[in-house]
Design a protein around this motif. Structure first.
Motif, PDB file in Angstrom:
ATOM      1  N   PRO A  89      35.536  30.847  53.028  1.00  0.00           N
ATOM      2  CA  PRO A  89      36.966  30.711  53.313  1.00  0.00           C
ATOM      3  C   PRO A  89      37.667  32.062  53.401  1.00  0.00           C
ATOM      4  CG  PRO A  89      36.574  30.298  50.990  1.00  0.00           C
ATOM      5  CD  PRO A  89      35.215  30.482  51.618  1.00  0.00           C
ATOM      6  N   PHE A  90      38.771  32.108  54.178  1.00  0.00           N
ATOM      7  CA  PHE A  90      39.592  33.301  54.203  1.00  0.00           C
ATOM      8  C   PHE A  90      40.246  33.464  52.825  1.00  0.00           C
ATOM      9  CE2 PHE A  90      40.812  33.007  59.033  1.00  0.00           C
ATOM     10  CZ  PHE A  90      39.466  33.026  59.365  1.00  0.00           C
ATOM     11  N   PRO A  91      40.527  34.704  52.418  1.00  0.00           N
ATOM     12  CA  PRO A  91      41.264  34.884  51.158  1.00  0.00           C
ATOM     13  C   PRO A  91      42.610  34.161  51.193  1.00  0.00           C
ATOM     14  CG  PRO A  91      40.365  36.974  51.927  1.00  0.00           C
ATOM     15  CD  PRO A  91      40.155  35.986  53.044  1.00  0.00           C
ATOM     16  N   ARG A  92      42.991  33.595  50.046  1.00  0.00           N
ATOM     17  CA  ARG A  92      44.262  32.895  49.901  1.00  0.00           C
ATOM     18  C   ARG A  92      44.994  33.497  48.715  1.00  0.00           C
ATOM     19  NH1 ARG A  92      40.922  29.851  52.770  1.00  0.00           N
ATOM     20  NH2 ARG A  92      41.299  27.654  53.327  1.00  0.00           N
ATOM     21  N   ILE A  93      46.240  33.919  48.943  1.00  0.00           N
ATOM     22  CA  ILE A  93      47.022  34.554  47.880  1.00  0.00           C
ATOM     23  C   ILE A  93      48.420  33.959  47.892  1.00  0.00           C
ATOM     24  CG2 ILE A  93      47.890  36.721  46.930  1.00  0.00           C
ATOM     25  CD1 ILE A  93      45.746  38.211  48.484  1.00  0.00           C
ATOM     26  N   PRO A  94      48.868  33.379  46.765  1.00  0.00           N
ATOM     27  CA  PRO A  94      50.262  32.903  46.709  1.00  0.00           C
ATOM     28  C   PRO A  94      51.223  34.061  46.951  1.00  0.00           C
ATOM     29  CG  PRO A  94      48.984  32.014  44.889  1.00  0.00           C
ATOM     30  CD  PRO A  94      48.125  33.064  45.540  1.00  0.00           C
ATOM     31  N   LEU A  95      52.335  33.794  47.618  1.00  0.00           N
ATOM     32  CA  LEU A  95      53.252  34.853  48.004  1.00  0.00           C
ATOM     33  C   LEU A  95      53.734  35.674  46.813  1.00  0.00           C
ATOM     34  CD1 LEU A  95      54.851  36.215  50.257  1.00  0.00           C
ATOM     35  CD2 LEU A  95      56.678  34.553  49.884  1.00  0.00           C
ATOM     36  N   ALA A  96      54.068  35.012  45.703  1.00  0.00           N
ATOM     37  CA  ALA A  96      54.552  35.744  44.521  1.00  0.00           C
ATOM     38  C   ALA A  96      53.502  36.736  44.034  1.00  0.00           C
ATOM     39  CB  ALA A  96      54.929  34.763  43.416  1.00  0.00           C
ATOM     40  N   GLU A  97      52.252  36.310  44.037  1.00  0.00           N
ATOM     41  CA  GLU A  97      51.174  37.209  43.607  1.00  0.00           C
ATOM     42  C   GLU A  97      51.000  38.341  44.603  1.00  0.00           C
ATOM     43  OE1 GLU A  97      46.320  37.163  42.959  1.00  0.00           O
ATOM     44  OE2 GLU A  97      47.422  35.253  42.885  1.00  0.00           O
ATOM     45  N   ALA A  98      51.119  38.027  45.888  1.00  0.00           N
ATOM     46  CA  ALA A  98      50.982  39.060  46.920  1.00  0.00           C
ATOM     47  C   ALA A  98      52.041  40.140  46.753  1.00  0.00           C
ATOM     48  CB  ALA A  98      51.077  38.426  48.308  1.00  0.00           C
ATOM     49  N   LYS A  99      53.257  39.729  46.389  1.00  0.00           N
ATOM     50  CA  LYS A  99      54.319  40.712  46.183  1.00  0.00           C
ATOM     51  C   LYS A  99      54.022  41.610  44.988  1.00  0.00           C
ATOM     52  CE  LYS A  99      58.198  38.380  48.435  1.00  0.00           C
ATOM     53  NZ  LYS A  99      59.582  37.902  48.306  1.00  0.00           N
ATOM     54  N   ARG A 100      53.420  41.040  43.952  1.00  0.00           N
ATOM     55  CA  ARG A 100      53.040  41.864  42.796  1.00  0.00           C
ATOM     56  C   ARG A 100      51.951  42.867  43.177  1.00  0.00           C
ATOM     57  NH1 ARG A 100      53.720  36.841  40.053  1.00  0.00           N
ATOM     58  NH2 ARG A 100      51.485  36.383  40.190  1.00  0.00           N
ATOM     59  N   ILE A 101      51.002  42.415  43.984  1.00  0.00           N
ATOM     60  CA  ILE A 101      49.927  43.312  44.432  1.00  0.00           C
ATOM     61  C   ILE A 101      50.501  44.454  45.263  1.00  0.00           C
ATOM     62  CG2 ILE A 101      47.909  43.470  45.951  1.00  0.00           C
ATOM     63  CD1 ILE A 101      47.246  40.560  45.094  1.00  0.00           C
ATOM     64  N   VAL A 102      51.411  44.126  46.142  1.00  0.00           N
ATOM     65  CA  VAL A 102      52.042  45.136  46.991  1.00  0.00           C
ATOM     66  C   VAL A 102      52.847  46.121  46.143  1.00  0.00           C
ATOM     67  CG1 VAL A 102      53.837  45.465  48.740  1.00  0.00           C
ATOM     68  CG2 VAL A 102      52.075  43.732  49.082  1.00  0.00           C
ATOM     69  N   ALA A 103      53.531  45.589  45.137  1.00  0.00           N
ATOM     70  CA  ALA A 103      54.317  46.459  44.249  1.00  0.00           C
ATOM     71  C   ALA A 103      53.403  47.436  43.508  1.00  0.00           C
ATOM     72  CB  ALA A 103      55.119  45.624  43.269  1.00  0.00           C
TER      73      ALA A 103
END
Length: 442
Positions: free
Chosen positions: A282-296
């Motif tokens: 499967p393609f990676p799946r990341i909830p948006l809230a978690e993605a924002k933390r990763i980006v931060a």
């Protein structure tokens, strides 16, 4: 006239008489021999015409030599001659010794665009710009992409639908609609087939797809937006969540990229210096809230007032996924209800989040998908919450009053996928005829 041979088939043809047709790309009119590079829709070949000289060393004029001397770039012609295989010839290892030329149409000698012309200038003369081998390959890659999608859908018992592009009311945002005069009233150009592809679900069609035009009255001048584009859409019944839609979506893209790599991989590498990668599932799946933390954590803060992921955030999360998973795709999931349409289903345990996703490819969003809300009372409530009048949506809401299965689907921009696949900087490069806020020609 002898049967025409496509230039790409010359290497597999036996030496001997041959006929090819195309347009003149270059002419080298030398004293002892003339060379013409002729290109058709499949490739290019070198035509050779040795000049004739008498015993006194004076050239003996010939019709072919005179015709070649007068050829202009872009002239369309048919050439007959003798095909010869010669590994010393850089252009395909073959050449044609000319026996005859038949000119179909003569081109104006000086072309209005060059290799270094601006993109706007090239768009003004798009039919000439499209003669470039890169543009020919883009068109063939797009053809293979669509064919592979359609093959997957048909092999898996999907039904193809063709939804109308003239609508009586808005499908999503009224601000992005083109209004047109319609007899004594008015109509709107469809910004997506959303409502009509959903209509196929209470109709009992089950799994459907459409590839067709969509229109957005969005005055954007970015490299990835157009006012008219080709939308790739699919909708399926009896799903448990948006996870089922994501699985369909990734399977389609794997099928398409596999076909492109097999058919065009070497050409893409040669002309675009890009290696086509078939993604793993499967393609990676990341909830948006978690993605924002990763980006931060990577040093970029998505603006707090923005419930969405902004373009820089998309680039950052893509870079993270590439570094961490070696993947060019990532699903960002669980978007806030505040920025999603009223028809997206919300989580039972958190009404502030939707069962939806955006698919990011090489740093740019290419698609939005979701499970749809199919319960009429919930749908009406969510419409009111968005400030919409259910009465104005009555034709759509009627779909849900006579029974409808749980369903979901996605819409994806075709040109944007091709742009990112080939690492092009602008959507205009991969769109046959681009339409934007200031472009309606050619």
């Amino acid at each position: 006239m002898s049967e025409r041979t496509l230039i790409k088939n010359l290497s597999a043809s036996a030496d001997g008489d041959i006929t090819v047709s195309g347009w003149v790309e270059t002419v080298r009119d030398q004293k002892k021999v003339q060379f013409v590079v002729l290109r058709d829709e499949s490739g290019a070949v070198q035509l050779v015409n040795p000049r004739s000289f008498g015993d006194d060393g004076v050239e003996v004029p010939s019709e072919i030599a005179t015709a070649i001397s007068g050829l202009s770039q872009g002239t369309f012609l048919t050439a007959t001659g003798e095909l010869k295989h010669d590994e010393r010839v850089k252009l395909g290892g073959v050449e044609i010794k000319l026996a005859g030329l038949e000119i179909a149409t003569v081109a104006i000698a000086e072309t209005p665009i060059a290799a270094d012309s601006s993109i706007d200038k090239r768009m003004d003369w798009r039919f000439l710009d499209l003669r470039r081998p890169e543009q020919n390959l883009i068109a063939r890659v797009q053809t293979t992409f669509e064919h592979a999608l359609r093959t997957y859908w048909i092999d898996n018992d999907f039904i193809e639908i063709h939804t109308p592009k003239l609508m009586a009311s808005a499908s999503e945002s009224k601000a992005e609609l083109f209004e047109v005069k319609y007899f004594e009233g008015k109509a709107f150009l469809a910004q997506s087939p959303q409502f009509f592809k959903q209509m196929s679900q209470p109709a009992g069609f089950g799994k459907v797809f459409e590839v067709g035009p969509a229109f957005r009255a969005d005055p954007s001048f970015t490299s990835r937006h157009a006012t008219e584009f080709t939308s790739v859409d699919s909708e399926i019944s009896w799903i448990d969540s948006h996870e089922d839609v994501m699985t369909l979506h990734e399977n389609l893209l794997v099928a398409a990229l596999t076909a492109i790599k097999e058919k065009h991989g070497d050409e893409i590498a040669a002309l675009f210096d890009v290696e086509v990668t078939v993604p793993t599932t499967p393609f990676p799946r990341i909830p948006l809230a978690e993605a924002k933390r990763i980006v931060a954590d990577r040093g970029y803060e998505v603006p707090r007032h923005d419930d969405d992921m902004d373009p820089e955030g998309e680039r950052q999360i893509s870079a993270y996924v590439k570094e961490t998973f070696g993947h060019e795709f990532v699903f960002l999931t669980d978007y806030a209800a505040s920025i999603r349409p009223f028809y997206h289903m919300r989580h039972a345990d958190d009404a502030g989040l939707t069962k939806s996703y955006d698919l990011i490819f090489n740093g740019v969003e290419i698609s939005t998908g979701a499970q749809r809300e199919h319960r009429i009372e919930v749908l009406e409530a969510q419409a009111r919450e968005k400030g919409l009048d259910p009465e104005e949506l009555s034709f759509y809401l009627d779909f849900f009053r006579y029974g409808v299965p749980p369903h979901g689907g996605f819409g994806m921009g075709l040109s944007r996928v091709i742009m990112l696949l080939l690492h092009q900087a602008n959507l205009r490069e991969v769109t046959y005829l681009f339409r934007g806020p200031t472009r309606l020609l050619p």
